[in-house]
Design a protein around this motif. Structure first.
Motif, PDB file in Angstrom:
ATOM      1  N   GLY A 222       0.830  -1.207   0.000  1.00  0.00           N
ATOM      2  CA  GLY A 222       0.000   0.000   0.000  1.00  0.00           C
ATOM      3  C   GLY A 222       0.858   1.249   0.000  1.00  0.00           C
ATOM      4  O   GLY A 222       1.874   1.330  -0.685  1.00  0.00           O
ATOM      5  N   ASP A 223       0.454   2.219   0.816  1.00  0.00           N
ATOM      6  CA  ASP A 223       1.203   3.484   0.878  1.00  0.00           C
ATOM      7  C   ASP A 223       1.979   3.620   2.184  1.00  0.00           C
ATOM      8  O   ASP A 223       2.368   4.716   2.580  1.00  0.00           O
ATOM      9  CB  ASP A 223       0.253   4.671   0.706  1.00  0.00           C
ATOM     10  N   GLN A 224       2.241   2.488   2.850  1.00  0.00           N
ATOM     11  CA  GLN A 224       2.907   2.520   4.149  1.00  0.00           C
ATOM     12  C   GLN A 224       4.428   2.481   4.014  1.00  0.00           C
ATOM     13  O   GLN A 224       4.965   1.814   3.129  1.00  0.00           O
ATOM     14  CB  GLN A 224       2.450   1.324   4.991  1.00  0.00           C
ATOM     15  N   LYS A 225       5.102   3.180   4.891  1.00  0.00           N
ATOM     16  CA  LYS A 225       6.554   3.066   4.984  1.00  0.00           C
ATOM     17  C   LYS A 225       6.897   1.786   5.729  1.00  0.00           C
ATOM     18  O   LYS A 225       6.162   1.354   6.619  1.00  0.00           O
ATOM     19  CB  LYS A 225       7.144   4.250   5.760  1.00  0.00           C
ATOM     20  N   GLY A 226       8.044   1.193   5.389  1.00  0.00           N
ATOM     21  CA  GLY A 226       8.462   0.071   6.202  1.00  0.00           C
ATOM     22  C   GLY A 226       9.195  -1.013   5.448  1.00  0.00           C
ATOM     23  O   GLY A 226       9.501  -0.902   4.265  1.00  0.00           O
ATOM     24  N   ARG A 227       9.467  -2.051   6.200  1.00  0.00           N
ATOM     25  CA  ARG A 227      10.062  -3.285   5.673  1.00  0.00           C
ATOM     26  C   ARG A 227       8.954  -4.322   5.577  1.00  0.00           C
ATOM     27  O   ARG A 227       8.193  -4.532   6.529  1.00  0.00           O
ATOM     28  CB  ARG A 227      11.178  -3.774   6.598  1.00  0.00           C
ATOM     29  N   PHE A 228       8.886  -4.994   4.443  1.00  0.00           N
ATOM     30  CA  PHE A 228       7.837  -5.972   4.205  1.00  0.00           C
ATOM     31  C   PHE A 228       8.496  -7.288   3.806  1.00  0.00           C
ATOM     32  O   PHE A 228       9.251  -7.351   2.836  1.00  0.00           O
ATOM     33  CB  PHE A 228       6.885  -5.481   3.112  1.00  0.00           C
ATOM     34  N   ASP A 229       8.207  -8.336   4.580  1.00  0.00           N
ATOM     35  CA  ASP A 229       8.862  -9.629   4.384  1.00  0.00           C
ATOM     36  C   ASP A 229       7.884 -10.656   3.828  1.00  0.00           C
ATOM     37  O   ASP A 229       6.697 -10.670   4.175  1.00  0.00           O
ATOM     38  CB  ASP A 229       9.425 -10.134   5.713  1.00  0.00           C
ATOM     39  N   ILE A 230       8.414 -11.524   2.975  1.00  0.00           N
ATOM     40  CA  ILE A 230       7.608 -12.594   2.400  1.00  0.00           C
ATOM     41  C   ILE A 230       8.524 -13.746   2.028  1.00  0.00           C
ATOM     42  O   ILE A 230       9.713 -13.544   1.756  1.00  0.00           O
ATOM     43  CB  ILE A 230       6.829 -12.094   1.156  1.00  0.00           C
ATOM     44  N   SER A 231       7.973 -14.963   2.013  1.00  0.00           N
ATOM     45  CA  SER A 231       8.714 -16.149   1.593  1.00  0.00           C
ATOM     46  C   SER A 231       8.067 -16.728   0.333  1.00  0.00           C
ATOM     47  O   SER A 231       6.838 -16.829   0.249  1.00  0.00           O
ATOM     48  CB  SER A 231       8.709 -17.211   2.702  1.00  0.00           C
ATOM     49  N   LEU A 232       8.902 -17.105  -0.632  1.00  0.00           N
ATOM     50  CA  LEU A 232       8.426 -17.651  -1.897  1.00  0.00           C
ATOM     51  C   LEU A 232       8.861 -19.102  -2.031  1.00  0.00           C
ATOM     52  O   LEU A 232       9.948 -19.483  -1.591  1.00  0.00           O
ATOM     53  CB  LEU A 232       8.984 -16.844  -3.069  1.00  0.00           C
TER      54      LEU A 232
END
Length: 257
Positions: A222-232
């Motif tokens: 979205g429009d949020q600041k930050g670190r975004f983690d995901i596993s593939l």
């Protein structure tokens, strides 16, 4: 256990033409309590914002910083930096490995509408790189509008990456094109954009995301600041390709500069 790729996306409001400030900004997301990751993806021109009036010269402080981050986190790092080399400027993507080695990709498609071509020179060589059993095609922003440049041909890559400074006014194109690239190339697509307002007064809505090989949205910042983690999952990707071998029916073509 299925092999997984752990990715950290950084979406931030970048300090204008201030690499040290942007390095400090990113470092906040990598503490002793931070989750471990295999790959960190930063926005386009993460050290300066998308400016035509600033570039780094050798030995490129932001590349040195990326090497330090990669070593400290034992991960790969991808982001682009405005650099000057032999009196020519490039919007250069650096893929940095934990051991300090690196590969580079110079942005092919320069954003003439935004006068990027008046400052930078275009690249003409694709980068294919790897991390364990995973293979990647790292690209930059405006490249997204030109599907031939990203077309998945043998040997197929697994993950297509676009790092960007993509203005909010064209956010729907960003979302639609990322999804299209994932479906047509039967791959994961990672798009990392910035938020905030730059030194030219352009607004950015972020919308960093991860899309899978079916076109499903797995992560939306979205429009949020930050670190975004995901596993593939590598296995899920290759099981899908075996079940639906659409890439095998693609046209043969030769790209000419």
């Amino acid at each position: 256990m299925k092999p997984l790729l752990n990715i950290a996306l950084l979406q931030e409001d970048l300090a204008w033409e201030d690499p040290e400030a942007n390095h400090r900004l990113a470092e906040r997301y990598f503490t002793a309590d931070s989750p471990s990751t295999d790959l960190v993806v930063l926005p386009e021109m993460f050290s300066s914002g998308f400016t035509r009036d600033f570039s780094e010269t050798a030995p490129y402080p932001s590349l040195s910083w990326m090497k330090t981050l990669a070593a400290a986190q034992s991960c790969a790092v991808y982001g682009s930096v405005a650099v000057t080399e032999d009196q020519a400027a490039f919007n250069r993507g650096f893929w940095v490995s934990p051991d300090g080695s690196f590969e580079q990709y110079d942005k092919r498609h320069l954003f003439t509408y935004g006068k990027e071509h008046l400052t930078f020179q275009p690249g003409n060589t694709l980068l294919r790189t790897g991390l364990g059993q995973w293979t990647f095609r790292p690209l930059i922003c405006y490249d997204l509008r030109f599907p031939v440049w990203s077309r998945n041909v043998k040997p197929y890559y697994d993950v297509l990456i676009y790092i960007a400074s993509w203005p909010a006014v064209r956010k729907e194109a960003w979302k639609a094109l990322l999804k299209a690239r994932a479906i047509e190339n039967q791959c994961y697509v990672i798009g990392v954009n910035r938020v905030g307002t730059d030194g030219y007064g352009l607004d950015y809505s972020g919308d960093s995301c991860v899309i899978d090989f079916k076109g499903d949205l797995l992560l939306d910042a979205g429009d949020q600041k930050g670190r975004f983690d995901i596993s593939l999952s590598w296995q899920d990707l290759h099981d899908f390709r075996r079940t639906f071998p659409f890439l095998e029916d693609a046209d043969e073509w030769m790209f000419r500069n």
